[in-house]
Design a protein around this motif. Structure first.
Motif, PDB file in Angstrom:
ATOM      1  N   ASP C 325     -17.286  61.240 119.260  1.00 41.91           N
ATOM      2  CA  ASP C 325     -15.946  60.695 119.012  1.00 41.91           C
ATOM      3  C   ASP C 325     -15.020  60.917 120.200  1.00 41.91           C
ATOM      4  O   ASP C 325     -14.184  60.075 120.519  1.00 41.91           O
ATOM      5  CB  ASP C 325     -15.316  61.379 117.783  1.00 41.91           C
ATOM      6  CG  ASP C 325     -15.992  60.950 116.496  1.00 41.91           C
ATOM      7  OD1 ASP C 325     -16.716  59.937 116.510  1.00 41.91           O
ATOM      8  OD2 ASP C 325     -15.807  61.646 115.482  1.00 41.91           O
ATOM      9  N   LEU C 326     -15.188  62.071 120.832  1.00 39.29           N
ATOM     10  CA  LEU C 326     -14.299  62.401 121.950  1.00 39.29           C
ATOM     11  C   LEU C 326     -14.476  61.446 123.112  1.00 39.29           C
ATOM     12  O   LEU C 326     -13.524  61.163 123.842  1.00 39.29           O
ATOM     13  CB  LEU C 326     -14.570  63.832 122.435  1.00 39.29           C
ATOM     14  CG  LEU C 326     -13.994  64.948 121.581  1.00 39.29           C
ATOM     15  CD1 LEU C 326     -14.464  66.293 122.109  1.00 39.29           C
ATOM     16  CD2 LEU C 326     -12.465  64.881 121.583  1.00 39.29           C
ATOM     17  N   ARG C 327     -15.691  60.989 123.282  1.00 38.54           N
ATOM     18  CA  ARG C 327     -15.920  60.060 124.406  1.00 38.54           C
ATOM     19  C   ARG C 327     -15.039  58.827 124.290  1.00 38.54           C
ATOM     20  O   ARG C 327     -14.504  58.335 125.275  1.00 38.54           O
ATOM     21  CB  ARG C 327     -17.410  59.682 124.470  1.00 38.54           C
ATOM     22  CG  ARG C 327     -18.242  60.812 125.040  1.00 38.54           C
ATOM     23  CD  ARG C 327     -19.677  60.467 125.339  1.00 38.54           C
ATOM     24  NE  ARG C 327     -20.352  61.706 125.730  1.00 38.54           N
ATOM     25  CZ  ARG C 327     -21.085  62.475 124.906  1.00 38.54           C
ATOM     26  NH1 ARG C 327     -21.315  62.094 123.660  1.00 38.54           N
ATOM     27  NH2 ARG C 327     -21.604  63.596 125.350  1.00 38.54           N
ATOM     28  N   LYS C 328     -14.888  58.343 123.053  1.00 32.99           N
ATOM     29  CA  LYS C 328     -14.038  57.150 122.857  1.00 32.99           C
ATOM     30  C   LYS C 328     -12.577  57.454 123.196  1.00 32.99           C
ATOM     31  O   LYS C 328     -11.898  56.657 123.826  1.00 32.99           O
ATOM     32  CB  LYS C 328     -14.124  56.688 121.395  1.00 32.99           C
ATOM     33  CG  LYS C 328     -15.504  56.194 120.994  1.00 32.99           C
ATOM     34  CD  LYS C 328     -15.492  55.775 119.516  1.00 32.99           C
ATOM     35  CE  LYS C 328     -16.848  55.990 118.876  1.00 32.99           C
ATOM     36  NZ  LYS C 328     -16.786  56.002 117.405  1.00 32.99           N
ATOM     37  N   VAL C 329     -12.111  58.600 122.746  1.00 30.26           N
ATOM     38  CA  VAL C 329     -10.715  58.950 123.019  1.00 30.26           C
ATOM     39  C   VAL C 329     -10.509  59.140 124.520  1.00 30.26           C
ATOM     40  O   VAL C 329      -9.517  58.681 125.093  1.00 30.26           O
ATOM     41  CB  VAL C 329     -10.284  60.216 122.241  1.00 30.26           C
ATOM     42  CG1 VAL C 329      -8.847  60.602 122.578  1.00 30.26           C
ATOM     43  CG2 VAL C 329     -10.433  59.994 120.743  1.00 30.26           C
ATOM     44  N   ALA C 330     -11.463  59.804 125.168  1.00 35.54           N
ATOM     45  CA  ALA C 330     -11.352  60.015 126.615  1.00 35.54           C
ATOM     46  C   ALA C 330     -11.236  58.666 127.326  1.00 35.54           C
ATOM     47  O   ALA C 330     -10.367  58.470 128.184  1.00 35.54           O
ATOM     48  CB  ALA C 330     -12.555  60.811 127.125  1.00 35.54           C
ATOM     49  N   THR C 331     -12.097  57.729 126.953  1.00 38.48           N
ATOM     50  CA  THR C 331     -12.048  56.407 127.570  1.00 38.48           C
ATOM     51  C   THR C 331     -10.685  55.755 127.349  1.00 38.48           C
ATOM     52  O   THR C 331     -10.112  55.153 128.259  1.00 38.48           O
ATOM     53  CB  THR C 331     -13.157  55.512 126.966  1.00 38.48           C
ATOM     54  OG1 THR C 331     -14.397  56.195 127.136  1.00 38.48           O
ATOM     55  CG2 THR C 331     -13.216  54.162 127.676  1.00 38.48           C
ATOM     56  N   ALA C 332     -10.167  55.894 126.138  1.00 40.59           N
ATOM     57  CA  ALA C 332      -8.877  55.271 125.812  1.00 40.59           C
ATOM     58  C   ALA C 332      -7.747  55.784 126.684  1.00 40.59           C
ATOM     59  O   ALA C 332      -6.745  55.093 126.894  1.00 40.59           O
ATOM     60  CB  ALA C 332      -8.542  55.494 124.338  1.00 40.59           C
ATOM     61  N   VAL C 333      -7.870  57.014 127.203  1.00 39.96           N
ATOM     62  CA  VAL C 333      -6.805  57.549 128.063  1.00 39.96           C
ATOM     63  C   VAL C 333      -7.254  57.625 129.524  1.00 39.96           C
ATOM     64  O   VAL C 333      -6.663  58.364 130.330  1.00 39.96           O
ATOM     65  CB  VAL C 333      -6.308  58.937 127.580  1.00 39.96           C
ATOM     66  CG1 VAL C 333      -5.657  58.816 126.209  1.00 39.96           C
ATOM     67  CG2 VAL C 333      -7.438  59.962 127.534  1.00 39.96           C
ATOM     68  N   GLY C 334      -8.298  56.857 129.849  1.00 37.87           N
ATOM     69  CA  GLY C 334      -8.691  56.744 131.258  1.00 37.87           C
ATOM     70  C   GLY C 334      -9.478  57.924 131.806  1.00 37.87           C
ATOM     71  O   GLY C 334      -9.510  58.152 133.017  1.00 37.87           O
ATOM     72  N   ARG C 335     -10.077  58.696 130.933  1.00 41.26           N
ATOM     73  CA  ARG C 335     -10.933  59.809 131.367  1.00 41.26           C
ATOM     74  C   ARG C 335     -12.337  59.563 130.832  1.00 41.26           C
ATOM     75  O   ARG C 335     -12.587  58.571 130.147  1.00 41.26           O
ATOM     76  CB  ARG C 335     -10.416  61.160 130.810  1.00 41.26           C
ATOM     77  CG  ARG C 335      -8.950  61.427 130.991  1.00 41.26           C
ATOM     78  CD  ARG C 335      -8.528  61.696 132.424  1.00 41.26           C
ATOM     79  NE  ARG C 335      -8.833  63.036 132.888  1.00 41.26           N
ATOM     80  CZ  ARG C 335      -7.994  64.078 132.864  1.00 41.26           C
ATOM     81  NH1 ARG C 335      -6.800  63.943 132.337  1.00 41.26           N
ATOM     82  NH2 ARG C 335      -8.335  65.257 133.366  1.00 41.26           N
ATOM     83  N   ARG C 336     -13.247  60.480 131.115  1.00 43.83           N
ATOM     84  CA  ARG C 336     -14.554  60.398 130.479  1.00 43.83           C
ATOM     85  C   ARG C 336     -15.109  61.799 130.254  1.00 43.83           C
ATOM     86  O   ARG C 336     -14.644  62.776 130.849  1.00 43.83           O
ATOM     87  CB  ARG C 336     -15.524  59.544 131.315  1.00 43.83           C
ATOM     88  CG  ARG C 336     -15.775  60.039 132.693  1.00 43.83           C
ATOM     89  CD  ARG C 336     -16.661  59.051 133.463  1.00 43.83           C
ATOM     90  NE  ARG C 336     -17.164  59.702 134.667  1.00 43.83           N
ATOM     91  CZ  ARG C 336     -16.502  59.804 135.814  1.00 43.83           C
ATOM     92  NH1 ARG C 336     -15.315  59.243 135.932  1.00 43.83           N
ATOM     93  NH2 ARG C 336     -17.021  60.449 136.844  1.00 43.83           N
TER      94      ARG C 336
END
Lengths: 337, 337, 337, 337
Positions: C325-336
């Motif tokens: 789940d965190l991967r999706k949130v990271a992507t949403a804020v420009g991180r990975r």
């Protein structure tokens, strides 16, 4: 700003001061302790600065007030305010003690406890008729019936009655029965209620909230004062902290701070301030030693059966013993009980 | 668990109790105030319960201790502990007062202030040689030189020396100069330091941290006690709150709470507890009235030039005046200064 | 003050700047991200102001630093610091995740959990060998044996090792085994420990204390930085409040505040920040969304048997699900991740 | 207690359940999401336990509720409540955003800002007509004129109107204009106001107070629910802490806690939660990632001229940019904006 008038000021000079302040839209309040020689002008700070009040005849000096509270500021009233409840002054050398149950539960018990606390030296009776309860399913107080029982206890004992008002719609009703309107900790920033008790003119016991900063507290008092009611008694009753060892943390340092910054009397409520009867007596002693102008103590005949706050209620005999000890501490700090 | 032995217990019966506790791996501590008639056995609770100690001859009774602190629990030592610094007891009717500057700044000033606080009635001298400073660029203390100055002041005045130790590596050094090792608020849960001062055997002044709960605080004391050092003096010095009107909130209710739960003496530091000299005297009075077993007060000749904590330091003459007032309050609560 | 040198500055001009600063006793620190074009001069503010540095050749500008933290101030290092643990940078677009048990309990379990967290995407392994425990009777950690097990897990899995050091005397030992020295919440103002980890040069994970104000926190980092160690990773792990619904209150706003005021990376520990596994995943997501530069998560195979902090430990399968789940949130804020 | 009825229950069986509960004086509430198959019986716990409800025909099971909140407990309503404001549901996959100025200042500005926040994606408009201000001398709101301007903005834009009510005497008036009655942080334990908005039936946005514990907060909601109004939206807006780096500490962990314990939707107000516009966007992202059911954001065209709370107001263009970023985060956690 605060304006000190000379004692020699003439009536026409005084009128000119008032007229000038009126021109810039400032509201004027007279310092009650000083027979119209100090006044506060509250309005736009820039305009008041430029109004040239200091140059007027009869004006001794002008003090800008940097604090947001004006009428609660000691500059407005250099001497300690004496707030009278009937003939009983708060803020003088003799410390009034308010005692009684958390809630008015019934006529018999209230009259019994009233006689006992009076005998032990209390001069005011507490008891809630309108109760702020965390749960809608808890006892909410007897309402007007409770007020009427309190009034009867006053007739019988001569104790003055302190009771809480929670709703702007009830202020008039509570005024008919009580000698002091209590505004509780949860309503310390219920500004409409503060305005309403301000307009009532009755003495107000304004309790500090669980997370009220000193400045905010004085601002809440200012709501009452600026509505024309100078009869405000403050009350430290414990703040909320990270530690659950006591129900609240009694912040006694606010007593000397308030005495420094304001002229208002401040009493101490160690019952709510600790939440357990065992700590009430030592913290009451500490409250008096810190300079408190009175005490508010919960007393109940059968604490385990109390409708509310039984844990922190003293038995009458413990209350009487505490009063005895307190007299010594009061004497040690130049007061008496 | 706590084991009360009968006074009539024979040596072989006592050895049997100890042997049985040894079998289940419990550590044994003797209550110092009771000449080996009370002991604490600390180990696996289930095993200790099953060990059948209560049935042994010479055992009067066994009390399970539910609190996480055992040796700090009043059950372990029913009477108030007297912690002696030289001939001076903490915890008795006479209240020791520790006074002096925040930091040792130089020899001349320290000797001067030592004489003045002694004259006003202090019996111990404070002064930091190792200073915990928020900034790495602030004065960090004179180190061993500061310790040596403190020792000289003791020689000259007869005051006992209280000074802070911050590092496990410095405990031995500080022990050579100090009479009391102070563990500061920031190190209240520096457990290795607590163990080390525990092993030293020296009296320890353990200050409460800014956010230490009562139970945590007694557990920190337990670290010292369980390392064989029963000479622990607690100290309330203010907790952190939402209000910045004072530097900290002096939580005096912890004084009666500690007296109820523990046998350890607890003193009050109104200097850190308020952060401003103006509130020190009233809060010192409140601390004594609440039952505090002593006081710790910062005093400085020229507060505005102090290397640290000038705002909260009293001038010597104000300290002397405060001591005079405190004597009356102490008398009112059955103590003396 | 901060001194920006021109890129064109000559070596002799640079030496003159350094000489002048030396004359007034200022300590000089070079900003690591800028190849000696920015330096901080820390000394007496008045003297540095008067030293005429701005007029020297090769000096672009001089910025006085009003904050008490200097090297932690973003002015000293305008770009985000990348703190490298081996080849792994903290502070860049990819978010490192530190996972593992609260304590190293034994070799078998640690190796097993290391493999599982690695598989789920963690890049660093946590595990305490020296444990700060409220009670002296609680498990205190395996000490050097625990460190050695951690090192073995690193060999097997390639995960970097993060472990706590609590005592100045242990810094050298822990450095021999660990990739990152953790300074725990209770030691955030253990200034001697901060100095010592500063001197070590190792990456330091400095956790915020339960009661540490933002400025104090940056000052604690400053202790490490000013001892020559710029490899500091900050970590929000919850502050103490009045509400006991969670163990601590995770104060995520400190993440954007630190990013604004400082160049240091800041990660989030939702395990301590909430104290219960159920809230770890949503608060980890929130931590990433707020801009956190990484996460620290407690994972245990059998939380109910954990020697410490079982309540807040995730099962490996829940950790793996959370990472997804965190991967999706990271992507949403420009991180990975 | 909570009573689950079988779907097959007959009308006469249902009447018998109700009759029995009536005999013991229990108040009955039907769970709104379940078409009369779940009910709560609130009365004397001992009596309800003994009433033999579980044995009645048509009763599937009986669940005692240990928490003091009953109707706010998820047991009473197992699915998430959808609270509808007009056609707009709070608590579903789509997250409503409430935006607008702190206070309604004048007609022109309010209409302008309403159009801008609508364009950026807001679906409700905020704006105070009655303002709770710390100072009696600060702008107290336009009163009914402000309400009327808000209603006009609704006509023009289709945005629903959220506005605060502070006084029991004003509930009827505010109901005539508003779509959602806001009860502010300072009134979270103004129990008479809670009763009155409960009786009104209007959707209520109940903000958490600065010092409200989770249980107390749900109890305040219970005041509204038990007066027959199930349309309660909760709102985290920051709690008070020791750190003044932000105005309040946004306690996002309360979002998953409320979702676990209650069925009520909970939104996030990062404007009050941080007190400065710079931290609003990252904390709004964090709020959505933590599971928040919506947002409340202060927006103002010229923040420096705002009558109140300018510091924490976003410019319309920053609000629009934030909304764009929020859409990505919402998608990442399975919601949309």
């Amino acid at each position: 700003m605060i304006v000190h008038l000379r004692k020699s000021i003439t009536e026409s000079q005084r009128k000119e001061v008032v007229r000038r302040l009126g021109l810039i839209g400032a509201a004027i309040y007279y310092s009650p302790g000083t027979e119209r020689t100090i006044l506060a002008a509250i309005g736009d700070p820039a305009a008041t600065r430029k109004a040239g009040i200091e140059e007027l005849r009869g004006v001794a000096r002008v003090i800008p007030i940097d604090t947001p509270y004006k009428l609660a500021n000691r500059e407005f009233r250099p001497d300690d305010a004496l707030v009278h409840v009937g003939k009983l002054p708060f803020g003088g050398p003799k410390l009034p003690v308010i005692a009684g149950p958390c809630s008015v539960e019934n006529r018999t018990d209230l009259l019994a406890i009233a006689h006992k606390v009076k005998k032990a030296g209390a001069t005011l009776l507490r008891g809630g008729a309108f109760k702020p309860r965390t749960s809608p399913y808890s006892f909410q107080g007897l309402g007007e019936e409770g007020l009427s029982i309190l009034a009867e206890a006053r007739e019988e004992t001569g104790l003055y009655v302190v009771t809480e008002v929670m709703d702007t719609r009830d202020v008039e009703l509570v005024c008919r029965y009580a000698d002091v309107l209590q505004v509780g900790a949860r309503n310390v920033q219920n500004f409409n209620l503060l305005k309403e008790v301000g307009k009532s003119g009755k003495p107000v016991l304004l309790k500090r909230g669980m997370m009220t900063k000193l400045t905010e507290y004085l601002m809440s008092a200012e709501y009452v004062l600026s509505n024309g009611n100078y009869n405000v008694i403050l009350c430290e009753r414990g703040i909320r902290s990270f530690d659950t060892a006591t129900r609240n943390v009694l912040d006694l340092s606010i007593v000397p701070l308030i005495h420094h910054m304001s002229h208002l009397p401040v009493i101490v409520d160690p019952s709510h301030g600790t939440g357990a009867w065992r700590w009430v007596a030592p913290m009451a002693r500490a409250g008096v030693a810190a300079g408190g102008d009175g005490l508010m103590i919960e007393v109940h005949e059968v604490p385990e059966d109390a409708f509310s706050d039984g844990d922190q209620s003293l038995l009458p005999r413990r209350f009487a013993a505490m009063m005895k000890d307190l007299r010594k501490v009061a004497t040690a700090v130049g007061r008496r009980i």
